[in-house]
Design a protein around this motif. Structure first.
Motif, short mmCIF file in Angstrom:
data_model
loop_
_atom_site.label_atom_id
_atom_site.label_comp_id
_atom_site.label_asym_id
_atom_site.label_seq_id
_atom_site.Cartn_x
_atom_site.Cartn_y
_atom_site.Cartn_z
N GLY A 1 0.79 -1.21 0.00
CA GLY A 1 0.00 0.00 0.00
C GLY A 1 0.83 1.27 0.00
N TYR A 2 0.16 2.40 0.26
CA TYR A 2 0.81 3.70 0.12
C TYR A 2 2.06 3.86 1.00
N PRO A 3 2.04 3.39 2.26
CA PRO A 3 3.26 3.56 3.08
C PRO A 3 4.50 2.97 2.41
N GLY A 4 4.29 1.92 1.61
CA GLY A 4 5.42 1.30 0.92
C GLY A 4 5.97 2.15 -0.21
N PHE A 5 5.10 2.98 -0.84
CA PHE A 5 5.55 3.81 -1.96
C PHE A 5 6.38 4.99 -1.50
N ILE A 6 6.26 5.34 -0.23
CA ILE A 6 7.01 6.48 0.32
C ILE A 6 7.75 5.99 1.56
N ALA A 7 8.49 4.89 1.37
CA ALA A 7 9.08 4.17 2.49
C ALA A 7 9.98 5.06 3.34
N GLY A 8 10.72 5.97 2.71
CA GLY A 8 11.62 6.84 3.49
C GLY A 8 10.85 7.61 4.55
N ALA A 9 9.74 8.22 4.13
CA ALA A 9 8.93 9.00 5.07
C ALA A 9 8.24 8.08 6.08
N THR A 10 7.84 6.89 5.62
CA THR A 10 7.18 5.95 6.53
C THR A 10 8.11 5.55 7.68
N PHE A 11 9.36 5.24 7.33
CA PHE A 11 10.32 4.88 8.40
C PHE A 11 10.64 6.08 9.27
N ALA A 12 10.77 7.25 8.63
CA ALA A 12 11.10 8.47 9.39
C ALA A 12 9.98 8.79 10.38
N GLN A 13 8.73 8.66 9.93
CA GLN A 13 7.61 8.93 10.84
C GLN A 13 7.61 7.94 12.00
N ALA A 14 7.86 6.66 11.68
CA ALA A 14 7.82 5.63 12.71
C ALA A 14 8.94 5.84 13.74
N LEU A 15 10.08 6.36 13.28
CA LEU A 15 11.19 6.62 14.20
C LEU A 15 10.98 7.93 14.94
N GLY A 16 10.01 8.74 14.50
CA GLY A 16 9.72 10.03 15.11
C GLY A 16 10.23 11.15 14.23
#
Lengths: 162, 400
Positions: B58-73
């Motif tokens: 899904g969408y979180p996978g298409f913008i993985a950099g931001a997804t990981f950054a958000q999850a890390l804070g």
């Protein structure tokens, strides 16, 4: 008896529906002569050619097997498999005139045991899948040795496929 | 460009490969935290986040950099997300390296992770008659293993490779991965077991073909100056070359998902290097080394037969001699140039955006002497190789 199903191409414009001598429809760059299949419409694939004009061409109907395999397990959708699933063979075939390799299924009944690298094959139409009203056709390769009498491989062996 | 075009690898981390069925972000975070701890850096020290995308989550996978950054804070770091199929991880490494070498940042975090469905990889859903990846399934039923099988059969007919050779690659890699804590399959197999497994795409059997897996991998890359300040005078493990080349026209080897090769009529003959040969050649050139300098390699064994192709394509031997290299034991642990000491895809299965990063993680641990149970003694130079669908080359040279 139900009426015969209408035969139509599984994809439009990729091959002719000439039942006796079908051919793949490719393109040829009017600038540098580079062929493409499926046909190119925007820009020549040759990085040294600025060509944007293409003529539609029928590709060679005969070629030699570059390599081959089969599909023992039913491929996932969008492949539409018959019930029950019947494995089929696949080949990548070298076309001498075009200097390119084109993929295709082998006709029903041909297995990997019938093939070698270099086996001469010919393009035919075959059924890819069916629904209630239609039989959807695709190009398939048929080894020349298995073609009907009169179209024997001696005809092309040693010659060009043009 | 500065004369020294290396960047330092201060940290490597992975989440074990498997079929865990959890959210891919979890794997990425585990790997990222391990890599940061390995580098003795905090998340907030990271100035650039380079994500390798997944297209099956899904969408979180298409913008993985931001997804990981958000999850890390959210930390305000610069971020990029990129997709290059199997080469996504190398593309993410290339992005991070470019930022560092351009002087735009000193500390970058590279992360890739995936959660995969069961069975054959299928194209993205929908009725997409203009997408060759969709069309090859619809019109040919050509799965990924079918393409791998074309190469395997050609090796058999041109070079005399046998089913036993392909099985021997699997046996070797299974043995290599036995003690790798990140590998999914850690079990010895015999040639007989491989040859008794079901035929999938002749001549390839189930145990010749890599699985699809969940997993995550991460690297902390920094400038050489930062690394020297941060890590002191110790020997640094570095990225010395990255290749992300495309093929050169005319591409004469049929490649997934294509229906045909390029036509060579306008090329005027004269065969140049194949795509796969050109991939590592570009990485070697950047690093200023040649294949004779390589102590070990991690290559993409999507099938056991494909590993043999790579031996030749990365220059370990001339075309047609890979079987001899294998039979002589040169590519096994303890041999001249071990290939896939991690166990390779054979033991991992493929977690697409994480895989090229995981290859580099393995080289880092090997070059540091931390690859317990699979250590290539005295390794100083390693190379990775793979390629992504359509034409993304991927190769990284790691030196110490």
């Amino acid at each position: 008896m139900p009426d015969a199903k209408t035969r139509r191409a599984a994809v439009d414009g990729w091959f002719t529906l000439d039942e006796s001598a079908p051919a793949l429809l490719g393109s040829r760059c009017t600038g540098c002569g580079t062929f493409a299949f499926p046909r190119e419409t925007f820009s020549c694939r040759n990085p040294h050619c600025p060509g944007t004009q293409f003529e539609e061409v029928e590709l060679s109907r005969r070629g030699r097997v570059w390599s081959y395999t089969d599909c023992r397990y039913q491929p996932p959708p969008p492949y539409i498999a018959a019930e029950p699933y019947e494995p089929f063979a696949l080949a990548a075939v070298e076309l001498a005139t075009e200097q390119m390799v084109v993929m295709g299924q082998l006709v029903d009944g041909v297995t990997v045991a019938d093939l070698e690298v270099g086996t001469e094959v010919e393009l035919v139409l075959g059924t890819l899948y069916e629904d209630d009203d239609h039989e959807y056709l695709v190009w398939k390769w048929r080894p020349l040795d298995r073609s009907p009498a009169g179209a024997g491989s001696a005809l092309v062996r040693g010659g060009s496929d043009a | 460009m500065p004369d020294d075009r290396r960047v330092a690898i201060l940290g490597a981390g992975m989440h074990p490969w498997g079929k865990w069925g959890r959210n891919f972000v979890e794997y990425g975070l585990t790997a990222a935290r391990d890599a940061l701890a390995d580098a003795r850096l905090k998340w907030t020290d990271v100035q650039f986040v380079s994500g390798a995308d997944t297209i099956r989550n899904g969408y979180p996978g298409f913008i993985a950099g931001a997804t990981f950054a958000q999850a890390l804070g959210w930390s305000g770091a610069r971020v990029s997300s990129c997709y290059a199929a199997c080469a996504s991880g190398a593309a993410a490494i290339a992005n991070a390296r470019a930022q560092i070498l351009a002087g735009l940042c000193e500390v970058a975090l590279v992360v890739g992770a995936d959660t995969t469905p069961k069975g054959f990889f299928a194209p993205v859903g929908g009725d997409r008659q203009d997408d060759p990846d969709w069309l090859r399934f619809r019109l040919l039923g050509a799965t990924n293993p079918a393409y791998f099988a074309l190469y395997a059969r050609r090796r058999m007919e041109l070079f005399g490779a046998t089913e036993e050779d392909f099985a021997a690659v699997k046996v070797k890699n299974a043995r290599h991965g036995l003690e790798n804590p990140y590998a999914r399959y850690r079990k010895e197999v015999t040639v007989e077991e491989v040859l008794a497994s079901p035929m999938v795409a002749d001549p390839l059997r189930l145990l010749h073909i890599c699985a699809t897996s969940d997993g995550g991998a991460a690297l902390v890359l920094t400038s050489m100056d930062f690394a020297r300040r941060h890590a002191g005078a110790g020997t640094l493990t570095t990225v010395a070359g990255v290749s992300t080349v495309t093929p050169r026209f005319p591409q004469q080897v049929i490649e997934m998902p294509s229906f045909s090769t390029d036509s060579a009529v306008a090329a005027g003959g004269g065969e140049g290097p194949t795509f796969k040969q050109s991939i590592t050649a570009a990485a070697y050139e950047e690093a200023g080394i040649g294949p004779e300098d390589v102590d070990l390699a991690e290559v993409y064994d999507l099938s056991s037969a494909l590993e043999l192709d790579w031996y030749e394509d990365i220059g370990l031997c001339p075309p047609g001699e890979a079987e001899k290299l294998l039979r002589d034991g040169d590519t096994a642990l303890g041999g001249r140039v071990p290939v896939n000491p991690s166990g390779g895809l054979s033991c991992f299965g493929e977690a697409i955006p994480a895989q090229a990063i995981a290859q580099v993680c393995e080289l880092v641990w090997q070059l540091r002497g931390q690859a317990t149970g699979r250590q290539v003694e005295g390794a100083r130079v390693g190379v990775t190789a793979n390629q992504g669908l359509f034409g993304h080359g991927s190769s990284v040279v790691v030196t110490r």
